[in-house]
Each structure stands twice: as structure tokens, then as C-alpha cells.
Scaffold this motif. Structure first.
Motif, PDB file in Angstrom:
ATOM      1  N   TRP A 122       2.614   7.418   0.858  1.00  0.00           N
ATOM      2  CA  TRP A 122       3.696   7.814   1.762  1.00  0.00           C
ATOM      3  C   TRP A 122       3.150   8.619   2.942  1.00  0.00           C
ATOM      4  N   ALA A 123       2.244   9.559   2.657  1.00  0.00           N
ATOM      5  CA  ALA A 123       1.657  10.356   3.734  1.00  0.00           C
ATOM      6  C   ALA A 123       0.936   9.458   4.729  1.00  0.00           C
ATOM      7  N   LYS A 124       0.169   8.505   4.210  1.00  0.00           N
ATOM      8  CA  LYS A 124      -0.592   7.605   5.080  1.00  0.00           C
ATOM      9  C   LYS A 124       0.344   6.730   5.910  1.00  0.00           C
ATOM     10  N   SER A 125       1.400   6.227   5.275  1.00  0.00           N
ATOM     11  CA  SER A 125       2.340   5.342   5.972  1.00  0.00           C
ATOM     12  C   SER A 125       3.146   6.090   7.017  1.00  0.00           C
ATOM     13  N   ARG A 126       3.674   7.235   6.632  1.00  0.00           N
ATOM     14  CA  ARG A 126       4.486   8.016   7.575  1.00  0.00           C
ATOM     15  C   ARG A 126       3.649   8.437   8.786  1.00  0.00           C
ATOM     16  N   LYS A 161      13.038  13.607  11.080  1.00  0.00           N
ATOM     17  CA  LYS A 161      13.501  14.981  11.294  1.00  0.00           C
ATOM     18  C   LYS A 161      14.765  15.268  10.490  1.00  0.00           C
ATOM     19  N   ASN A 162      15.025  14.396   9.495  1.00  0.00           N
ATOM     20  CA  ASN A 162      16.301  14.484   8.772  1.00  0.00           C
ATOM     21  C   ASN A 162      16.179  15.138   7.402  1.00  0.00           C
ATOM     22  N   GLY A 163      15.162  15.969   7.230  1.00  0.00           N
ATOM     23  CA  GLY A 163      15.040  16.768   6.028  1.00  0.00           C
ATOM     24  C   GLY A 163      14.785  15.993   4.749  1.00  0.00           C
ATOM     25  N   PRO A 164      15.476  16.349   3.647  1.00  0.00           N
ATOM     26  CA  PRO A 164      15.200  15.785   2.321  1.00  0.00           C
ATOM     27  C   PRO A 164      15.457  14.283   2.198  1.00  0.00           C
ATOM     28  N   ASN A 165      16.283  13.735   3.073  1.00  0.00           N
ATOM     29  CA  ASN A 165      16.550  12.295   3.004  1.00  0.00           C
ATOM     30  C   ASN A 165      15.377  11.449   3.481  1.00  0.00           C
ATOM     31  N   CYS A 166      14.431  12.094   4.124  1.00  0.00           N
ATOM     32  CA  CYS A 166      13.232  11.398   4.602  1.00  0.00           C
ATOM     33  C   CYS A 166      12.049  12.340   4.351  1.00  0.00           C
ATOM     34  N   PRO A 167      11.388  12.228   3.197  1.00  0.00           N
ATOM     35  CA  PRO A 167      10.377  13.191   2.753  1.00  0.00           C
ATOM     36  C   PRO A 167       9.261  13.440   3.765  1.00  0.00           C
ATOM     37  N   LYS A 168       8.739  14.658   3.731  1.00  0.00           N
ATOM     38  CA  LYS A 168       7.601  15.010   4.575  1.00  0.00           C
ATOM     39  C   LYS A 168       6.352  14.310   4.050  1.00  0.00           C
ATOM     40  N   ASP A 169       5.274  14.361   4.836  1.00  0.00           N
ATOM     41  CA  ASP A 169       4.060  13.658   4.431  1.00  0.00           C
ATOM     42  C   ASP A 169       3.329  14.348   3.288  1.00  0.00           C
ATOM     43  N   SER A 170       3.810  15.532   2.869  1.00  0.00           N
ATOM     44  CA  SER A 170       3.169  16.240   1.763  1.00  0.00           C
ATOM     45  C   SER A 170       3.655  15.751   0.399  1.00  0.00           C
ATOM     46  N   VAL A 171       4.688  14.918   0.380  1.00  0.00           N
ATOM     47  CA  VAL A 171       5.228  14.405  -0.870  1.00  0.00           C
ATOM     48  C   VAL A 171       4.291  13.344  -1.441  1.00  0.00           C
ATOM     49  N   SER A 172       3.936  13.484  -2.724  1.00  0.00           N
ATOM     50  CA  SER A 172       3.028  12.540  -3.377  1.00  0.00           C
ATOM     51  C   SER A 172       3.809  11.499  -4.174  1.00  0.00           C
ATOM     52  N   PRO A 188       3.341   6.902  -5.048  1.00  0.00           N
ATOM     53  CA  PRO A 188       2.899   5.578  -4.627  1.00  0.00           C
ATOM     54  C   PRO A 188       4.061   4.711  -4.152  1.00  0.00           C
ATOM     55  N   ASN A 189       5.303   5.157  -4.423  1.00  0.00           N
ATOM     56  CA  ASN A 189       6.494   4.386  -4.050  1.00  0.00           C
ATOM     57  C   ASN A 189       6.907   4.685  -2.615  1.00  0.00           C
ATOM     58  N   TYR A 190       5.974   4.537  -1.715  1.00  0.00           N
ATOM     59  CA  TYR A 190       6.231   4.907  -0.320  1.00  0.00           C
ATOM     60  C   TYR A 190       7.275   4.028   0.330  1.00  0.00           C
ATOM     61  N   ASP A 191       7.371   2.767  -0.097  1.00  0.00           N
ATOM     62  CA  ASP A 191       8.342   1.879   0.520  1.00  0.00           C
ATOM     63  C   ASP A 191       9.779   2.265   0.147  1.00  0.00           C
ATOM     64  N   VAL A 192       9.956   2.873  -1.043  1.00  0.00           N
ATOM     65  CA  VAL A 192      11.278   3.380  -1.426  1.00  0.00           C
ATOM     66  C   VAL A 192      11.673   4.526  -0.506  1.00  0.00           C
ATOM     67  N   TYR A 193      10.722   5.411  -0.229  1.00  0.00           N
ATOM     68  CA  TYR A 193      10.977   6.508   0.703  1.00  0.00           C
ATOM     69  C   TYR A 193      11.333   5.971   2.083  1.00  0.00           C
ATOM     70  N   LEU A 194      10.621   4.941   2.496  1.00  0.00           N
ATOM     71  CA  LEU A 194      10.899   4.358   3.806  1.00  0.00           C
ATOM     72  C   LEU A 194      12.314   3.800   3.848  1.00  0.00           C
ATOM     73  N   GLY A 195      12.743   3.158   2.762  1.00  0.00           N
ATOM     74  CA  GLY A 195      14.105   2.635   2.705  1.00  0.00           C
ATOM     75  C   GLY A 195      15.135   3.727   2.913  1.00  0.00           C
ATOM     76  N   SER A 196      14.887   4.873   2.287  1.00  0.00           N
ATOM     77  CA  SER A 196      15.785   6.023   2.456  1.00  0.00           C
ATOM     78  C   SER A 196      15.772   6.509   3.900  1.00  0.00           C
ATOM     79  N   CYS A 197      14.593   6.560   4.489  1.00  0.00           N
ATOM     80  CA  CYS A 197      14.471   6.993   5.887  1.00  0.00           C
ATOM     81  C   CYS A 197      15.223   6.051   6.824  1.00  0.00           C
ATOM     82  N   LEU A 198      15.094   4.759   6.587  1.00  0.00           N
ATOM     83  CA  LEU A 198      15.769   3.781   7.438  1.00  0.00           C
ATOM     84  C   LEU A 198      17.278   3.960   7.368  1.00  0.00           C
ATOM     85  N   THR A 199      17.789   4.105   6.142  1.00  0.00           N
ATOM     86  CA  THR A 199      19.230   4.269   5.951  1.00  0.00           C
ATOM     87  C   THR A 199      19.749   5.498   6.684  1.00  0.00           C
TER      88      THR A 199
END
Length: 308
Positions: free
Chosen positions: A112-116, A198-209, A211-222
Motif C-alpha cells: 500500500w505504501a509503495k502504491s500510494r 486527504k480524507n483521513g481513515p477512509n483512505c489509509p496513510k502510507d504507514s499502514v502495513s 498486502p491488500n493494497y488494492d482493497v485500500y485503493l477501492g476505499s479511497c476511490l469510493t
């Protein structure tokens, strides 16, 4: 002969048979010598193909230092050469390859950190230089001509994200599969960074560990107001972005217990693999990239008319 070598030879043979069957059977648009062949008039075909190839696309590939020799160099030698520009991002800088360091965090749990950070790199350095962006992994194979044709009929100024839609089993949310790759325009990139990141907990910071980075991205997109387009199909209802390798995609029709079958949003389309206009395949590792590249771009099946 060692068991491992036998398995590899068997796998190669299966890929060969499937590819030849695919290339000689499917009608419609087929890549032969880097040219689309359709039933259109020649002048019209040349005009459309020229327009597709005018699209300005930046490709970004996520990789690791330990993968440069066994995976990434083959990606660099094949489909990425058809991008207008390609950047490889990693957790270490390597000026010879080259790769760009975007995080200090290492390992697949830090994807997730690498992708973000890679997405932010695109925003800060390339936002106004390219119309389209395509993110892939170091075992993704992309048919760039098909990607260009697909994007030609899209609008890069819309808040849309294109890829393979998957279902998150924990909350039934939808997210784009990272290995299959995804395409997005400059407007969506701007929106994701300026609103989503910049939307806080709905889009995790790059410090979050995780491997499910694409799930995080889905949340960010929404939470950014960006629509993940769920029906990236051809005119026959077959999907264009694939989370598995070419041969494994065919096996999904028989393996209903497979994770990708159960968690794919579009079950019917999954069974209809694979479109002759497919954009991407995942888990194409190392020299398999060269294999795919040859059969998709160089192999010329016999003309059906000449066999009659």
C-alpha cells in the motif's frame, strides 16, 4: 529429469496449446504483427489505428530489488516499450535499471505504501504531461494496442477507474485487482490525490502495513467520488482485465472453488475467458513475458480463408 523441470515443461506446453488455439479460433480483432485486422475498410482501419496510437500513456510498474533480474527486466524488454513513458518504482533506487525509490518500507506487506506513493509521484511529476496512466506489477503482461483501443473510446476527464472489479469478502465493497492492472485519466488522478488521500481513515496513510493494497485503493476511490467501472467487457461480454495468467483464466470455468472465481464481481464474464481484445494478464512471470509477447505480437496464425 527433476520434477520441477517436468512441471515447468508441462506448463509451457499448456500455454502453447492454449495460445495457439486462442489466436487461430477467435474472430474479430486480432493482433498480427502489431496491426489490428478487422472487417473494416482499409483506410478506415489505418485512420482508427493511428488515432489509438496517438494516446499519451504513462505506465508505472511496481517491483522489488530482488525481482529486477528474474521478473522486471523481462517486463522492460516487452510490453512497456510501447508505453509513451514507463517508470519502475521500488523500495530502493537503482540508477542502472533504473528504478525509483518511493518508500523505505520493504516487502509485500508494504504494497500500500509503495502504491500510494507511486500514485502521488504521478500526480506531482506527470499530471499535466499525460492523458492516461496505467499501473501494473512486475508479473503483469499488457497488450498495449488493446489498451490504447479501449481507452480511445473513454474520456480521461471523467472520474472513472478501469480494471478488474473484485469483491471484498469482509464488507462486500468493490475494489480493482492490482495484479490485473488498472487505467485512469488525469482527472481521476488529481481527484484521488487531492480528495481521497486527504480524507483521513477512509483512505489509509502510507504507514499502514497490509498486502491488500488494492482493497485500500477501492476505499479511497469510493471516498474520492471516483467510479470503478465494473463492466470492462468486449461486445461479447468477455472481460478485458485478468487477475490470472492466460492458461489459468481458462481453468476458472471449471474451478468454481477458486478464490478469483468466487470473489470476481462478474462471474459470467469470468467463465467466458478470454476476449480477443484482452488488455492484461497477471502472474506472467519472468521469461513467460517473452513467450506472451511473441505469440501476441509476432506469431501469425494461418489465414482461415487460405485453408478453405
Amino acid at each position: 529429469m527433476k520434477t520441477r523441470e517436468l512441471k515447468q515443461k508441462a506448463k509451457t506446453l499448456i500455454v502453447l496449446v492454449v495460445l495457439i488455439t486462442f489466436l487461430t479460433t477467435f474472430s474479430g480483432i486480432n493482433l498480427v504483427g502489431n496491426t489490428y485486422k478487422t472487417g473494416n475498410e482499409p483506410n478506415q482501419l489505418i485512420s482508427l489505428t493511428s488515432k489509438w496510437r496517438e494516446l499519451n500513456i504513462l505506465c508505472v510498474v511496481i517491483t522489488y530489488p530482488e525481482n529486477l533480474e528474474k521478473r522486471t527486466k523481462f517486463v522492460n524488454e516487452t510490453w512497456t516499450r510501447q508505453c509513451n513513458k514507463t517508470i519502475f518504482v521500488s523500495d530502493e533506487h537503482n540508477g542502472e535499471f533504473p528504478t525509483i525509490k518511493v518508500t523505505d518500507q520493504k516487502g509485500k506487506s508494504e504494497l500500500w505504501a509503495k502504491s500510494r506513493n507511486a500514485i502521488e509521484l504521478l500526480y506531482y511529476k506527470y499530471l499535466n504531461k499525460f492523458d492516461w496512466f496505467f499501473k501494473a506489477e512486475d508479473d503483469t503482461y499488457v497488450v498495449m494496442d488493446n489498451l490504447r483501443k479501449f481507452l480511445y473510446f473513454k474520456d480521461s476527464s471523467k472520474l472513472e477507474w478501469y480494471g478488474k472489479a473484485m469483491i471484498n469478502g469482509s464488507d462486500n465493497s468493490i475494489y480493482p485487482h492490482g495484479g490485473a492492472g488498472y487505467a485512469f485519466g488525469s482527472k481521476a488522478l488529481k481527484q484521488l490525490v487531492e480528495v481521497g488521500f486527504k480524507n483521513g481513515p477512509n483512505c489509509p496513510k502510507d504507514s499502514v502495513s497490509s498486502p491488500n493494497y488494492d482493497v485500500y485503493l477501492g476505499s479511497c476511490l469510493t471516498n474520492s467520488g471516483i467510479e470503478l467501472i465494473k463492466d470492462c467487457f468486449d461486445s461479447h461480454g468477455r472481460e478485458l482485465f485478468h487477475p490470472l495468467s492466460f492458461q489459468d483464466e481458462f481453468a476458472l470455468a471449471w474451478d468454481k472453488s477458486n478464490y478469483f472465481y468466487k470473489n470476481s464481481l462478474n462471474k459470467v464474464a469470468t467463465e467466458k475467458c478470454c476476449s480477443s481484445e484482452s488488455v492484461s494478464f497477471h502472474k506472467v512471470i519472468g521469461r513467460e513475458q517473452l513467450f506472451m509477447d511473441y505469440f501476441i505480437r509476432e506469431f501469425k496464425p494461418p489465414d482461415k480463408k487460405s485453408q478453405r
